[in-house]
Design an enzyme around this catalytic site. Structure first.
Site, PDB file in Angstrom:
ATOM      1  N   GLU A 283       0.823  -1.218   0.000  1.00  0.00           N
ATOM      2  CA  GLU A 283       0.000   0.000   0.000  1.00  0.00           C
ATOM      3  C   GLU A 283       0.855   1.264   0.000  1.00  0.00           C
ATOM      4  O   GLU A 283       0.617   2.213   0.750  1.00  0.00           O
ATOM      5  CB  GLU A 283      -0.971  -0.016   1.194  1.00  0.00           C
ATOM      6  CG  GLU A 283      -1.908  -1.217   1.165  1.00  0.00           C
ATOM      7  CD  GLU A 283      -2.934  -1.255   2.291  1.00  0.00           C
ATOM      8  OE1 GLU A 283      -2.685  -0.651   3.339  1.00  0.00           O
ATOM      9  OE2 GLU A 283      -3.978  -1.897   2.100  1.00  0.00           O
ATOM     10  N   ASP A 362      -8.279  -8.919   4.329  1.00  0.00           N
ATOM     11  CA  ASP A 362      -8.035  -7.747   5.169  1.00  0.00           C
ATOM     12  C   ASP A 362      -9.171  -7.540   6.172  1.00  0.00           C
ATOM     13  O   ASP A 362      -9.990  -6.633   5.993  1.00  0.00           O
ATOM     14  CB  ASP A 362      -7.894  -6.506   4.257  1.00  0.00           C
ATOM     15  CG  ASP A 362      -7.347  -5.307   4.999  1.00  0.00           C
ATOM     16  OD1 ASP A 362      -7.019  -5.444   6.178  1.00  0.00           O
ATOM     17  OD2 ASP A 362      -7.258  -4.226   4.384  1.00  0.00           O
ATOM     18  N   GLU A 390     -12.637  -1.737  11.983  1.00  0.00           N
ATOM     19  CA  GLU A 390     -12.552  -1.044  10.698  1.00  0.00           C
ATOM     20  C   GLU A 390     -13.668  -1.460   9.733  1.00  0.00           C
ATOM     21  O   GLU A 390     -14.369  -0.617   9.187  1.00  0.00           O
ATOM     22  CB  GLU A 390     -11.175  -1.306  10.064  1.00  0.00           C
ATOM     23  CG  GLU A 390     -11.048  -0.726   8.673  1.00  0.00           C
ATOM     24  CD  GLU A 390      -9.681  -0.976   8.039  1.00  0.00           C
ATOM     25  OE1 GLU A 390      -8.801  -1.537   8.718  1.00  0.00           O
ATOM     26  OE2 GLU A 390      -9.517  -0.610   6.865  1.00  0.00           O
TER      27      GLU A 390
HETATM   28  C1  GCV Z   1      -2.382   0.813   8.324  1.00  0.00           C
HETATM   29  C2  GCV Z   1      -6.035  -1.864   5.677  1.00  0.00           C
HETATM   30  C3  GCV Z   1      -6.402  -0.523   6.250  1.00  0.00           C
HETATM   31  C4  GCV Z   1      -5.219   0.429   6.251  1.00  0.00           C
HETATM   32  C5  GCV Z   1      -4.083  -0.238   7.011  1.00  0.00           C
HETATM   33  C6  GCV Z   1      -3.755  -1.550   6.319  1.00  0.00           C
HETATM   34  C7  GCV Z   1      -2.677  -2.334   7.029  1.00  0.00           C
HETATM   35  O1  GCV Z   1      -5.823  -1.768   4.304  1.00  0.00           O
HETATM   36  O2  GCV Z   1      -7.475   0.006   5.545  1.00  0.00           O
HETATM   37  O3  GCV Z   1      -5.613   1.610   6.858  1.00  0.00           O
HETATM   38  O4  GCV Z   1      -2.960   0.588   7.065  1.00  0.00           O
HETATM   39  O5  GCV Z   1      -4.909  -2.371   6.295  1.00  0.00           O
HETATM   40  O6  GCV Z   1      -3.048  -3.256   7.770  1.00  0.00           O
HETATM   41  O7  GCV Z   1      -1.522  -2.053   6.858  1.00  0.00           O
END
Ligand code: GCV
Length: 681
Positions: A283, A362, A390
């Site tokens: 990411e 995720d 989340e």
């Molecule tokens: C910290 C998901 C979340 C991101 C997070 C990522 C991760 O994609 O939406 O906010 O980033 O996981 O676990 O690294």
């Protein structure tokens, strides 16, 4: 200190009859160990007994009945008649014994941390009105590492945090007032948590600046009395990003030297520093791929700098390409963790732990256990669970996650056709690894209830309890938590336990059933219904819903081959439609809407039914809660009622959005006339 910040450590006064039950507990104490953690244990014992039983413990003079607080060898020295048990680090022994006509109540730890955990365990029992007068109880953690991750940014905001601003940072520096950080460490210690990574895994390299490290030290100072080690998320590009070097190539000796010096500097300020959590090549985070190096090269680079100090690296397996070509039906984000890390098994140093999210995508509302848990035989591993909700309602909706986590932890990988639960793999028990364990992404904030509402704290409590002992049942965990948080009124306990235990399935029902994913807005807030946002983009959370059918074909025979990453006995469950469980069907298979589930319903009818049922169940939650009016304090009663009424409304929004979406796609109306052609007649 407000009641809410105390969460499950309220030590509310017991009623007179319960106080009587504990009248024979000693009135004195002797503290054998001298350390910051031992001081916390002593103070906590005095405070807990005083608040719950109205008694003030006095230092013993050698003759009275006493609580003995010490490490095992110290206790043995004082009471050689007691045969000492064998326990692992952080374990404790609670033992009531009459010796030489004196009543001893021994709280003995392998180390001072164990002793502190023993005090918390005793106080928890008293708060829950358990029998303790004849206690003889040994407890030790299931695995060595039990860490919390906080995704706090230096500006004070928390990524995916729903409980207000950071308790650690504000305006680019560590907060002046760290009272809440100290209170947090106390809560974590009461669960046996022994490490906390305080900054976002999307890491800011500035934490490594020489003027920042003394600020981190201030956090370590408030954590230390509770035995919680501070650790940092590390940006692998820090040597370059901070302008010290022109490279961050893990195999460049200059880079290794930079990390060694930086780590030495940190330990100079914080001698009990825990280590690093790393998100790389994921990411947008920098990683070793920039230089054509492997994840093992990067992990070992920093592990070697930490090794002389006893520090560890939690290296996240959440490495994937978020620019996948959705048109290629063989592409599959779920395969990424295994594809990236399985080939490197055996190449990681002994103080590296691969931190694996419970599922291969995720933190969706339902996923199978990640196959990578069974794919590392010569490498330490840890499971990463997400406490912050989340994808599961963001603490504005009730969703108790322990039952979901239990499914992952208890999942049997059947390695060599032997019973191989995920929990045993992550704790290093199967392959006799030197370390391993549990990491929970908590993201508490300055809100008085830490997570944004007090019911959500059951998830933080539940994570800690499972990290200590994953064999505990969801039922026993929630019963403990409810009693500690709301008292022992049977109607309160029964009602809240029931609501919490049903909440995950309720949320799943009105959001994303059959393993399809959460169907939320994945490119935005991860909260509202927006199933189309998952399709036709590079993020790889595809549902593959069209006019004919729905679900990702991950079979070996015709799909992405993801199922092939599991051991053969597990493949046999997921590959054939005939044995794939309904609740994960659409995670593994693409089927027509008219496909008939094991339950006897078609997929499309299941969608309609589960969404309507889920919305009804959500409405019932609010009604259930109303039965508690007058039985709990008005503040929490009203706060939670407002949340549940809002949730009931949100469930209707979800129900209608998803039912209409799937009707538009499939053209098949609800048999019960609630959606589609019949609904309009
Ligand atoms: C910290 C998901 C979340 C991101 C997070 C990522 C991760 O994609 O939406 O906010 O980033 O996981 O676990 O690294």
């Amino acid at each position: 200190m407000g009641t809410e910040t105390n969460a499950w450590l309220r030590y509310a006064p017991l009623d007179a009859s319960s106080v009587k039950k504990y009248a024979r507990l000693p009135s004195h104490f002797e503290a054998l160990e001298n350390s910051l953690v031992a001081d916390s244990a002593r103070k906590e014992l005095i405070q807990g007994i005083s608040r719950m039983l109205g008694r003030s413990l006095q230092p013993g003079s050698g003759r009275e009945d006493v609580f003995i607080l010490g490490t095992l060898p110290e206790v043995h020295k004082l009471i050689p008649e007691l045969k000492l048990p064998n326990l692992e680090a952080d374990g404790y022994w609670l033992k009531a014994a009459q010796i030489r006509r004196r009543n001893f109540f021994v709280i003995a730890g392998v180390n001072d941390r164990g002793m502190l955990y023993g005090v918390f365990a005793l106080l928890s029992k008293i708060a829950r009105e358990q029998e303790v007068l004849h206690i003889d109880e040994l407890e030790q953690p299931y695995g060595p590492l039990r860490w919390i991750n906080q995704w706090d940014n230096l500006n004070g905001r928390i990524e995916r945090g729903y409980g207000g601003p950071s308790i650690f940072f504000a305006d680019g520096k560590v907060r002046d007032d760290l009272t809440r950080a100290g209170q947090y460490a106390r809560l974590l210690a009461s669960l046996g948590i022994n490490g906390c990574t305080i900054n976002n895994v999307n890491a800011d390299p500035r934490v490594f600046r020489s003027d920042f490290i003394p600020q981190i030290k201030r956090i370590a100072d408030v954590f230390r009395p509770w035995g919680v080690q501070v650790s940092l998320s590390a940006d692998l590009s820090a040597p370059k990003a901070l302008g010290d070097l022109d490279t961050f190539d893990p195999l460049d000796p200059k880079v290794a030297e930079w990390w060694k010096k930086k780590v030495d500097e940190i330990y100079g300020e914080i001698p009990d520093f825990g280590g690093f959590t790393v998100k790389a090549d994921s990411e947008g985070q920098p990683g070793p791929s920039t230089y054509g190096r492997t994840q093992a090269d990067a992990a070992n680079l920093i592990a070697r700098a930490l090794k002389p100090h006893g520090g560890v690296v939690f290296y996240r397996a959440f490495v994937y390409n978020h620019h996948l070509d959705w048109r290629n039906l063989k592409n599959d984000r779920a395969k990424a963790a295994y594809d990236n890390f399985h080939p490197l098994d055996g190449q990681f140093d002994d103080n590296v732990i691969i931190q694996i999210k419970n599922g291969p995508i995720d933190f969706q509302v339902r996923e199978p256990a990640s196959p990578l848990f069974a794919g590392l035989h010569h490498t330490n591993e840890a499971i990463e669970l997400q406490i912050t909700q989340e994808y599961t309602g963001q603490q504005r909706q009730l969703c108790f996650l322990v039952p979901m986590w239990k499914e992952a932890l208890d999942f049997d990988m059947r390695l060599d056709d032997q019973h191989t639960p995920v929990k045993a793999l992550v704790a290093g028990r199967v392959f006799h690894r030197p370390t391993g364990g549990f990491a929970g992404v908590a993201n508490v904030g300055m809100d008085l209830s830490w997570l944004g509402n007090s019911l959500a704290m059951a998830n933080l409590y539940g994570f800690g309890r499972l990290a200590w002992n994953p064999d505990l049942s969801a039922e026993s965990i929630i019963e403990e938590w409810t009693r500690l948080t709301f008292g022992n009124d049977p109607q309160v306990v029964q009602t809240i336990d029931d609501m919490q235990l049903r909440s995950w399935h309720i949320y799943e029902n009105y959001t994303g059933p059959l393993g399809v994913g959460t169907l939320t807005n994945i490119t935005g807030n991860h909260y509202d219904p927006a199933p189309e946002s998952a399709e036709r983009n590079g993020w790889g959370q595809w549902i593959r819903a069209d006019h004919e059918g729905i679900g990702m074909d991950r079979t070996i025979a015709t799909g992405t081959g993801f199922i092939g990453q599991y051991p053969p006995a597990v493949q046999k469950i997921y590959e054939p439609l005939s044995s794939c469980p309904d609740e994960l069907l659409l995670f593994f298979h693409h089927v027509p809407y008219t496909y008939v589930l094991h339950s006897g319903k078609t997929v499309i009818q299941h969608f309609y039914d589960s969404h309507f049922e889920g919305a009804e169940q959500a409405a019932q939650l609010a009604e259930q809660w109303k039965n508690l009016h007058g039985r709990i304090d008005q503040g929490r009663y009203s706060e939670i009622l407002a949340m549940l009424e809002y949730q009931a409304g949100e469930a209707i929004v979800w129900r209608d959005a998803i039912c209409n979406w799937i009707y538009q796609l499939s053209g098949i109306a609800d048999q019960k006339g609630r959606v589609g052609v019949q609904a309009r007649q």
